[in-house]
Motif scaffolding. Structure first.
Motif, PDB file in Angstrom:
ATOM      1  N   ALA A  20      -5.585   0.594  -6.629  1.00  0.00           N
ATOM      2  CA  ALA A  20      -6.443  -0.562  -6.866  1.00  0.00           C
ATOM      3  C   ALA A  20      -5.623  -1.764  -7.319  1.00  0.00           C
ATOM      4  O   ALA A  20      -5.843  -2.885  -6.868  1.00  0.00           O
ATOM      5  CB  ALA A  20      -7.508  -0.213  -7.906  1.00  0.00           C
ATOM      6  N   CYS A  21      -4.669  -1.505  -8.217  1.00  0.00           N
ATOM      7  CA  CYS A  21      -3.813  -2.605  -8.689  1.00  0.00           C
ATOM      8  C   CYS A  21      -2.958  -3.158  -7.567  1.00  0.00           C
ATOM      9  O   CYS A  21      -2.824  -4.380  -7.399  1.00  0.00           O
ATOM     10  CB  CYS A  21      -2.935  -2.121  -9.843  1.00  0.00           C
ATOM     11  SG  CYS A  21      -3.863  -1.631 -11.328  1.00  0.00           S
ATOM     12  N   LEU A  22      -2.358  -2.253  -6.787  1.00  0.00           N
ATOM     13  CA  LEU A  22      -1.505  -2.705  -5.693  1.00  0.00           C
ATOM     14  C   LEU A  22      -2.312  -3.419  -4.620  1.00  0.00           C
ATOM     15  O   LEU A  22      -1.860  -4.403  -4.027  1.00  0.00           O
ATOM     16  CB  LEU A  22      -0.763  -1.507  -5.084  1.00  0.00           C
ATOM     17  CG  LEU A  22       0.347  -0.912  -5.956  1.00  0.00           C
ATOM     18  CD1 LEU A  22       0.843   0.385  -5.328  1.00  0.00           C
ATOM     19  CD2 LEU A  22       1.495  -1.891  -6.123  1.00  0.00           C
ATOM     20  N   ALA A  23      -3.499  -2.931  -4.345  1.00  0.00           N
ATOM     21  CA  ALA A  23      -4.329  -3.567  -3.324  1.00  0.00           C
ATOM     22  C   ALA A  23      -4.714  -4.979  -3.745  1.00  0.00           C
ATOM     23  O   ALA A  23      -4.716  -5.908  -2.937  1.00  0.00           O
ATOM     24  CB  ALA A  23      -5.587  -2.729  -3.079  1.00  0.00           C
ATOM     25  N   THR A 396      -1.542  23.771   8.572  1.00  0.00           N
ATOM     26  CA  THR A 396      -1.531  22.895   7.400  1.00  0.00           C
ATOM     27  C   THR A 396      -2.501  21.743   7.622  1.00  0.00           C
ATOM     28  O   THR A 396      -2.429  21.047   8.638  1.00  0.00           O
ATOM     29  CB  THR A 396      -0.119  22.329   7.139  1.00  0.00           C
ATOM     30  OG1 THR A 396       0.794  23.401   6.927  1.00  0.00           O
ATOM     31  CG2 THR A 396      -0.122  21.433   5.903  1.00  0.00           C
ATOM     32  N   TYR A 397      -3.416  21.569   6.653  1.00  0.00           N
ATOM     33  CA  TYR A 397      -4.325  20.429   6.635  1.00  0.00           C
ATOM     34  C   TYR A 397      -3.889  19.499   5.506  1.00  0.00           C
ATOM     35  O   TYR A 397      -3.541  19.963   4.418  1.00  0.00           O
ATOM     36  CB  TYR A 397      -5.767  20.878   6.399  1.00  0.00           C
ATOM     37  CG  TYR A 397      -6.287  21.871   7.404  1.00  0.00           C
ATOM     38  CD1 TYR A 397      -6.874  21.446   8.586  1.00  0.00           C
ATOM     39  CD2 TYR A 397      -6.198  23.245   7.158  1.00  0.00           C
ATOM     40  CE1 TYR A 397      -7.360  22.356   9.513  1.00  0.00           C
ATOM     41  CE2 TYR A 397      -6.679  24.165   8.074  1.00  0.00           C
ATOM     42  CZ  TYR A 397      -7.263  23.718   9.251  1.00  0.00           C
ATOM     43  OH  TYR A 397      -7.729  24.625  10.164  1.00  0.00           O
ATOM     44  N   SER A 398      -3.910  18.206   5.749  1.00  0.00           N
ATOM     45  CA  SER A 398      -3.477  17.274   4.708  1.00  0.00           C
ATOM     46  C   SER A 398      -4.228  15.958   4.817  1.00  0.00           C
ATOM     47  O   SER A 398      -4.643  15.547   5.893  1.00  0.00           O
ATOM     48  CB  SER A 398      -1.965  17.023   4.800  1.00  0.00           C
ATOM     49  OG  SER A 398      -1.632  16.377   6.018  1.00  0.00           O
ATOM     50  N   CYS A 399      -4.371  15.300   3.668  1.00  0.00           N
ATOM     51  CA  CYS A 399      -4.900  13.944   3.588  1.00  0.00           C
ATOM     52  C   CYS A 399      -4.061  13.157   2.595  1.00  0.00           C
ATOM     53  O   CYS A 399      -3.553  13.716   1.612  1.00  0.00           O
ATOM     54  CB  CYS A 399      -6.368  13.943   3.142  1.00  0.00           C
ATOM     55  SG  CYS A 399      -7.532  14.494   4.425  1.00  0.00           S
ATOM     56  N   PHE A 400      -3.879  11.859   2.844  1.00  0.00           N
ATOM     57  CA  PHE A 400      -3.001  11.067   2.009  1.00  0.00           C
ATOM     58  C   PHE A 400      -3.557   9.662   1.845  1.00  0.00           C
ATOM     59  O   PHE A 400      -4.386   9.184   2.619  1.00  0.00           O
ATOM     60  CB  PHE A 400      -1.601  11.006   2.607  1.00  0.00           C
ATOM     61  CG  PHE A 400      -1.474  10.019   3.741  1.00  0.00           C
ATOM     62  CD1 PHE A 400      -1.024   8.720   3.514  1.00  0.00           C
ATOM     63  CD2 PHE A 400      -1.820  10.363   5.044  1.00  0.00           C
ATOM     64  CE1 PHE A 400      -0.918   7.807   4.554  1.00  0.00           C
ATOM     65  CE2 PHE A 400      -1.722   9.468   6.079  1.00  0.00           C
ATOM     66  CZ  PHE A 400      -1.268   8.166   5.834  1.00  0.00           C
ATOM     67  N   GLY A 401      -3.045   8.987   0.824  1.00  0.00           N
ATOM     68  CA  GLY A 401      -3.286   7.572   0.623  1.00  0.00           C
ATOM     69  C   GLY A 401      -1.999   6.915   0.167  1.00  0.00           C
ATOM     70  O   GLY A 401      -1.215   7.520  -0.566  1.00  0.00           O
ATOM     71  N   GLN A 402      -1.745   5.697   0.609  1.00  0.00           N
ATOM     72  CA  GLN A 402      -0.528   4.995   0.247  1.00  0.00           C
ATOM     73  C   GLN A 402      -0.825   3.510   0.107  1.00  0.00           C
ATOM     74  O   GLN A 402      -1.555   2.931   0.925  1.00  0.00           O
ATOM     75  CB  GLN A 402       0.551   5.203   1.307  1.00  0.00           C
ATOM     76  CG  GLN A 402       1.830   4.415   1.065  1.00  0.00           C
ATOM     77  CD  GLN A 402       2.901   4.723   2.097  1.00  0.00           C
ATOM     78  OE1 GLN A 402       3.656   5.675   1.953  1.00  0.00           O
ATOM     79  NE2 GLN A 402       2.968   3.923   3.132  1.00  0.00           N
ATOM     80  N   ALA A 403      -0.264   2.893  -0.945  1.00  0.00           N
ATOM     81  CA  ALA A 403      -0.413   1.457  -1.161  1.00  0.00           C
ATOM     82  C   ALA A 403       0.947   0.875  -1.486  1.00  0.00           C
ATOM     83  O   ALA A 403       1.710   1.448  -2.267  1.00  0.00           O
ATOM     84  CB  ALA A 403      -1.385   1.174  -2.297  1.00  0.00           C
ATOM     85  N   LEU A 404       1.255  -0.264  -0.870  1.00  0.00           N
ATOM     86  CA  LEU A 404       2.543  -0.942  -1.078  1.00  0.00           C
ATOM     87  C   LEU A 404       2.298  -2.369  -1.549  1.00  0.00           C
ATOM     88  O   LEU A 404       1.364  -3.037  -1.096  1.00  0.00           O
ATOM     89  CB  LEU A 404       3.359  -0.973   0.219  1.00  0.00           C
ATOM     90  CG  LEU A 404       3.727   0.376   0.855  1.00  0.00           C
ATOM     91  CD1 LEU A 404       4.472   0.138   2.167  1.00  0.00           C
ATOM     92  CD2 LEU A 404       4.565   1.211  -0.082  1.00  0.00           C
ATOM     93  N   LEU A 405       3.142  -2.818  -2.446  1.00  0.00           N
ATOM     94  CA  LEU A 405       3.125  -4.202  -2.895  1.00  0.00           C
ATOM     95  C   LEU A 405       4.397  -4.861  -2.414  1.00  0.00           C
ATOM     96  O   LEU A 405       5.505  -4.439  -2.757  1.00  0.00           O
ATOM     97  CB  LEU A 405       3.048  -4.264  -4.420  1.00  0.00           C
ATOM     98  CG  LEU A 405       3.100  -5.663  -5.056  1.00  0.00           C
ATOM     99  CD1 LEU A 405       1.906  -6.494  -4.581  1.00  0.00           C
ATOM    100  CD2 LEU A 405       3.120  -5.557  -6.571  1.00  0.00           C
ATOM    101  N   ARG A 406       4.262  -5.884  -1.561  1.00  0.00           N
ATOM    102  CA  ARG A 406       5.405  -6.561  -0.971  1.00  0.00           C
ATOM    103  C   ARG A 406       5.557  -7.957  -1.567  1.00  0.00           C
ATOM    104  O   ARG A 406       4.578  -8.597  -1.882  1.00  0.00           O
ATOM    105  CB  ARG A 406       5.239  -6.674   0.549  1.00  0.00           C
ATOM    106  CG  ARG A 406       5.194  -5.323   1.246  1.00  0.00           C
ATOM    107  CD  ARG A 406       5.070  -5.490   2.747  1.00  0.00           C
ATOM    108  NE  ARG A 406       4.921  -4.228   3.432  1.00  0.00           N
ATOM    109  CZ  ARG A 406       5.935  -3.469   3.832  1.00  0.00           C
ATOM    110  NH1 ARG A 406       7.181  -3.872   3.634  1.00  0.00           N
ATOM    111  NH2 ARG A 406       5.720  -2.323   4.453  1.00  0.00           N
TER     112      ARG A 406
END
Length: 406
Positions: A20-23, A396-406
């Motif tokens: 949330a902060c990065l977004a 293998t089952y997987s779910c992910f989330g990723q946030a980047l601050l540029r």
């Protein structure tokens, strides 16, 4: 897959706060050469140790990670560096809890006199993907450090020349695997010619030394390479390499004189669809990757491996992308490099099929979510060499989330 346990929710909650902060920051920030970010992945593996189906153990893994990077032009040079680390926690097999990391740096340089090249450094540590290093159930981490340098001299004519060197060291954390630790060194040189637009030909020589210090064994490898890149100007780019490869081993008579090589086809018929088809045949010791400047550190038990792979990416919309991959690999195996003197080597061969599909959704410019599934199955032609390989199947089952601050 159950994700309601407190230990699982804690890293997820912390990561979502970070997202949330990065977004919020990414919505306002301008693009810069630097980035920092966080990620969270949950995966359920039906066969963690890639063991036989009767002995398979499943588990759910939480991976909480950080991401750092830079991509900065400096005059004629360009500095690229990235660092990632993940705290991996297993719900049941807690003995496997670990923190993996990967650090990669690369400097692309160029002078006014048509001289260019790159210098690369890499350090990484994680659980190995080779079933032979997982079957004991130990937290056996594989650490690989490598460095490489490559230089290219382009002349006014259609000719150019290149030369380079690379070193790497691979070591396992568990003493029972210490005989597989390796130190590798490779040098190469070659000449390129562009006789026509869209066609590049290369001939070169490679030499590699691979040392097994805890097994008192050494491998010398020499390659004569012939390669070509063909770009007809349409949606396709073709590349290929064929090499005469010779290996000599100091401790046991496992000499190799054979043809190795690779073929590739990149096809991009539209701006939203791309496909990469590849075929390779190579031994595991001393094989050099010209695209990354690193030496292969695959299983020492593999004498020759043939791999066919297909990857397709489709941008369904501007925010949604799908990636599918399919691969088939066949290996000839023996343990002559690490068993020492006076012991008869074991031998075996196996075939592995893999299939994967993933979907990624760009929530914001620098925030991504995604899920995927991978399936793999291995069959073994010999049942008397379980120390080398074993049949298995894994999903293998997987779910992910990723946030980047540029």
């Amino acid at each position: 897959m159950t994700l309601t346990q407190p230990n699982s929710l804690r890293p997820l909650a912390l990561t979502l706060v970070g997202f949330a902060c990065l977004a919020a920051g990414s919505a306002r920030a301008e693009t810069s050469p630097y980035y920092i970010g966080a990620s969270q992945r949950f995966a359920h593996n039906s066969n963690v140790f890639l063991n036989t189906d009767a002995l398979a153990k499943s588990d759910t893994i939480s991976s909480t990670g950080v991401r750092l990077g830079i991509d900065q032009p400096i005059s004629r040079q360009r500095l690229i560096a990235s660092f990632s680390a993940n705290a991996n926690r297993y719900s049941s097999l807690s003995a496997l809890n670990n923190t993996d990391y990967a650090l990669d740096t690369r400097l692309d340089w160029e002078t006014v006199d048509r001289l260019s090249g790159n210098v690369a450094l890499s350090s990484r540590e994680s659980l190995p993907t080779d079933a032979a290093a997982l079957s004991s159930g130990l937290r056996n981490l594989l650490k690989v450090n490598s460095a490489s340098v490559q230089a290219n001299l382009g002349l006014v004519t259609m000719w150019s020349f290149d030369a380079g060197a690379a070193v790497s060291r691979a070591s396992y954390s568990e003493a029972v695997y210490a005989r597989n630790n390796t130190n590798q060194m490779s040098i190469n040189a070659g000449a390129r010619v562009t006789p026509a637009s869209g066609l590049t030909l290369r001939a070169g020589l490679r030499h590699a030394n691979v040392s097994y210090p805890n097994a008192s064994n050494d491998v010398r490898r020499n390659d004569l390479d012939f390669s070509a890149t063909v770009n007809p100007g349409g949606a396709s780019v073709f590349n290929g390499r064929i090499s005469l490869t010779r290996e000599h081993q100091s401790l046991v008579d496992r000499n190799l004189s054979n043809w190795t090589g690779a073929l590739g086809w990149n096809w991009k018929p539209t701006g939203k669809l791309s496909t990469n088809l590849s075929l390779s045949r190579d031994s595991s010791n001393g094989s050099y990757d010209f695209s990354t400047g690193t030496i292969n550190v695959g299983s020492s038990n593999s004498t020759i491996a043939t791999t066919l792979g297909l990857t397709t990416q489709w941008e369904v919309t501007s925010k949604i992308a799908m990636v599918g991959n399919l691969s088939h690999a066949r290996r000839s195996l023996d343990n002559s490099l690490t068993i020492g003197t006076g012991v008869t080597p074991a031998s075996a061969s196996d075939s592995t099929n893999s299939l994967g599909l993933s979907v990624q959704y760009a929530v914001l410019r620098n925030v991504d979510l995604g899920c995927g599934v991978t399936w793999s199955e291995r069959s073994v032609s010999s049942t008397g060499a379980t120390a080398l390989t074993a049949p298995y199947s894994a999903t293998t089952y997987s779910c992910f989330g990723q946030a980047l601050l540029r």
